[in-house]
Design an enzyme around this catalytic site. Structure first.
Site, short mmCIF file in Angstrom:
data_model
loop_
_atom_site.label_atom_id
_atom_site.label_comp_id
_atom_site.label_asym_id
_atom_site.label_seq_id
_atom_site.Cartn_x
_atom_site.Cartn_y
_atom_site.Cartn_z
N TYR A 143 59.71 15.74 9.29
CA TYR A 143 58.66 15.46 9.44
C TYR A 143 58.54 15.35 11.39
O TYR A 143 58.34 13.72 11.00
CB TYR A 143 57.50 14.75 8.85
CG TYR A 143 56.71 14.95 8.30
CD1 TYR A 143 55.87 16.12 8.74
CD2 TYR A 143 56.07 13.92 8.99
CE1 TYR A 143 54.13 15.63 8.30
CE2 TYR A 143 53.91 13.55 8.93
CZ TYR A 143 53.52 15.22 8.76
OH TYR A 143 52.12 14.90 8.55
N ASP A 146 37.51 22.29 18.62
CA ASP A 146 38.87 21.26 19.40
C ASP A 146 38.73 20.34 19.16
O ASP A 146 38.20 20.01 20.11
CB ASP A 146 39.24 22.35 20.41
CG ASP A 146 40.78 22.35 20.75
OD1 ASP A 146 41.72 20.84 20.61
OD2 ASP A 146 41.74 23.19 21.25
N ARG A 195 49.12 26.18 5.39
CA ARG A 195 49.31 26.67 6.85
C ARG A 195 50.35 26.86 7.58
O ARG A 195 51.21 26.43 8.07
CB ARG A 195 48.52 27.69 7.47
CG ARG A 195 48.90 28.44 8.04
CD ARG A 195 47.55 29.21 9.77
NE ARG A 195 47.92 29.78 10.54
CZ ARG A 195 47.97 30.64 10.96
NH1 ARG A 195 47.16 31.77 9.97
NH2 ARG A 195 48.54 31.26 11.87
N TYR A 226 49.56 10.92 5.13
CA TYR A 226 51.79 11.86 4.54
C TYR A 226 51.74 10.63 4.12
O TYR A 226 52.45 9.73 5.30
CB TYR A 226 52.05 13.11 5.10
CG TYR A 226 52.98 13.08 4.45
CD1 TYR A 226 52.87 13.39 2.98
CD2 TYR A 226 54.47 13.50 5.67
CE1 TYR A 226 54.31 14.08 2.32
CE2 TYR A 226 55.85 13.81 4.17
CZ TYR A 226 54.93 14.70 3.56
OH TYR A 226 56.91 14.61 2.54
N SER A 282 40.59 16.88 8.15
CA SER A 282 42.35 17.55 7.70
C SER A 282 42.38 18.37 8.46
O SER A 282 42.97 19.73 8.31
CB SER A 282 41.11 18.38 6.70
OG SER A 282 42.04 18.62 5.78
N LYS A 322 50.48 9.80 11.95
CA LYS A 322 50.45 9.35 10.28
C LYS A 322 49.84 7.87 10.20
O LYS A 322 48.57 7.14 9.53
CB LYS A 322 50.94 9.74 9.49
CG LYS A 322 50.54 11.57 8.95
CD LYS A 322 49.05 12.04 9.24
CE LYS A 322 49.12 13.48 8.51
NZ LYS A 322 48.23 13.69 8.74
P1 NAD Z 1 45.66 23.70 7.13
O1 NAD Z 1 46.62 24.09 7.93
O2 NAD Z 1 45.03 23.78 5.70
O3 NAD Z 1 45.27 22.48 7.31
C1 NAD Z 1 45.05 21.74 9.51
C2 NAD Z 1 43.82 22.66 10.16
O4 NAD Z 1 44.15 22.21 11.51
C3 NAD Z 1 43.91 23.78 10.20
O5 NAD Z 1 42.36 24.62 9.67
C4 NAD Z 1 43.51 24.09 12.06
O6 NAD Z 1 43.72 25.90 12.56
C5 NAD Z 1 43.23 22.37 12.54
N1 NAD Z 1 43.62 22.05 13.37
C6 NAD Z 1 45.40 22.32 14.36
N2 NAD Z 1 44.89 21.92 15.47
C7 NAD Z 1 43.25 21.54 15.61
C8 NAD Z 1 42.69 21.00 16.41
N3 NAD Z 1 42.94 20.29 17.79
N4 NAD Z 1 41.60 20.85 16.18
C9 NAD Z 1 40.34 21.05 15.26
N5 NAD Z 1 41.52 21.61 14.16
C10 NAD Z 1 42.85 22.28 14.79
O7 NAD Z 1 47.24 22.44 6.72
P2 NAD Z 1 46.95 20.62 5.53
O8 NAD Z 1 48.18 20.84 5.17
O9 NAD Z 1 45.85 21.05 4.41
O10 NAD Z 1 46.25 19.95 6.71
C11 NAD Z 1 45.35 18.97 5.84
C12 NAD Z 1 45.13 17.57 6.75
O11 NAD Z 1 46.21 17.23 5.28
C13 NAD Z 1 46.87 16.98 7.14
O12 NAD Z 1 46.27 16.25 8.12
C14 NAD Z 1 47.83 17.52 7.23
O13 NAD Z 1 48.59 16.58 7.82
C15 NAD Z 1 47.64 16.25 6.23
N6 NAD Z 1 48.35 17.16 4.54
C16 NAD Z 1 49.21 17.75 4.13
C17 NAD Z 1 49.96 17.95 3.24
C18 NAD Z 1 50.71 18.93 3.33
O14 NAD Z 1 51.78 18.91 2.10
N7 NAD Z 1 49.81 20.22 3.12
C19 NAD Z 1 50.40 16.54 2.81
C20 NAD Z 1 50.30 15.28 3.24
C21 NAD Z 1 48.83 15.32 4.35
#
Ligand code: NAD
Length: 286
Positions: free
Chosen positions: A182, A73, A223, A172, A120, A190
């Site tokens: 957002y 965490d 997710r 992002y 991530s 971000k």
């Molecule tokens: P994802 O749900 O696969 O990943 C987010 C993860 O963060 C999850 O596994 C969740 O369990 C974990 N998490 C949340 N709080 C936490 C904590 N306190 N400690 C440890 N883990 C924690 O979703 P994603 O979209 O692949 O996100 C990954 C990264 O990509 C993020 O930084 C997100 O902002 C970024 N991002 C996503 C998008 C998109 O459209 N999906 C676009 C640009 C950037």
């Protein structure tokens, strides 16, 4: 010798973390992941039961192996900071050593060192609220989980990151352009992450020859993104307006991360790399 990567923020096979793990594994890296404590049980049991086997297949036909899954965490740096209600929460009580400092210590004990650190993860409890309606607590929680979590991870892993190593986070474009929807301070989080990428590139570069970059990724139906509520609209918008009119795959972001982590990117640090079909370069929708 093969490289070793620790990827924080993998809890299923839909997100960018999983795709980055796969691209790094395909390039020969050993994979360790950090999984959010409340998501740990379901992730580990799904892995065990073979639910992800289809998406573990690498381009050469072999399966991605995850050498170890660590509960994490990233909003807590050490056990002293964990409040009583979390300590006794039954989703947390079943795991141990999941604060950032303890995870870094465990990785050191188990493997000695790593070469690649990936962040991530993001969380903003009020992400669906406009900034004007975001509470102080919601805003600070977004910054804690999505920005400081990276500072803390890099700080604690830096001593075991081998010189020449590389660290990557995901950002992002809402940090620099207005993306209504957002909310909750996530756009602010971000912006902080991108600014910190530059400062950390300087500090980690001078201290341990570590490169620090962030990937500004286009929209993906993960997710976390589904929880924001507007992801399908953003994917359609990108397909309609980006220079490359195709849906972005997580693999394309994974491959860019593998490039940034490789010696091919040995002079690249402190940058924001757009992996978004070029949408960032547009001035108007067409
Ligand atoms: P994802 O749900 O696969 O990943 C987010 C993860 O963060 C999850 O596994 C969740 O369990 C974990 N998490 C949340 N709080 C936490 C904590 N306190 N400690 C440890 N883990 C924690 O979703 P994603 O979209 O692949 O996100 C990954 C990264 O990509 C993020 O930084 C997100 O902002 C970024 N991002 C996503 C998008 C998109 O459209 N999906 C676009 C640009 C950037």
């Amino acid at each position: 010798k093969g490289k070793r990567a620790f990827i924080a923020g993998v809890a299923d096979d839909n997100g960018y973390g999983w795709a980055i793990a796969k691209s790094l594994a395909a390039a020969g890296a050993e994979i360790l992941v950090g999984t959010w404590v409340p998501a740990l049980n379901i992730f580990e049991s799904s892995l065990r039961r073979g639910k992800f086997d289809g998406s573990r297949i690498l381009p050469d036909g072999s399966m991605m192996e995850i050498a170890k899954v660590y509960p994490l965490d990233a909003v807590f740096d050490n056990p002293d900071e964990v409040p009583e209600d979390i300590k006794t929460n039954k989703r947390y009580a079943g795991s141990s050593k999941w604060t950032v400092q303890e995870v870094a210590e465990s990785v050191k004990e188990d493997f000695g060192s790593i070469d690649i650190l990936v962040h991530s993860l993001a969380n903003g409890p009020e992400v669906t609220k406009p900034l004007l309606e975001t509470s102080r607590n919601g805003y600070l929680a977004a910054i804690s989980a999505s920005s400081y979590s990276y500072v803390s991870l890099l700080k604690h892993f830096l001593p075991i990151l081998n010189p020449g190593g590389s660290s990557i986070s995901l950002t992002y474009i809402a940090s620099e352009r207005i993306i209504p929807g957002y909310g909750g301070g996530m756009s602010s989080a971000k912006a902080a992450l991108e600014s910190d990428t530059r400062v950390l590139a300087f500090e980690a570069g001078r201290k341990r020859k570590i490169r620090v970059n962030t990937i500004s990724a286009g929209p993906l139906r993960s997710r976390a993104a589904k929880a924001i509520g507007f992801i399908d609209m953003m994917i359609d918008y990108s397909s309609a307006n980006a220079p490359l009119q195709k849906e972005l795959s997580a693999e394309e972001v994974g491959n860019a991360a593998a490039f940034l982590a490789s010696p091919l990117a040995s002079a690249i640090t402190g940058t924001v790399l757009y992996v978004d079909n070029g949408l960032n370069a547009m001035g108007v929708g067409v």
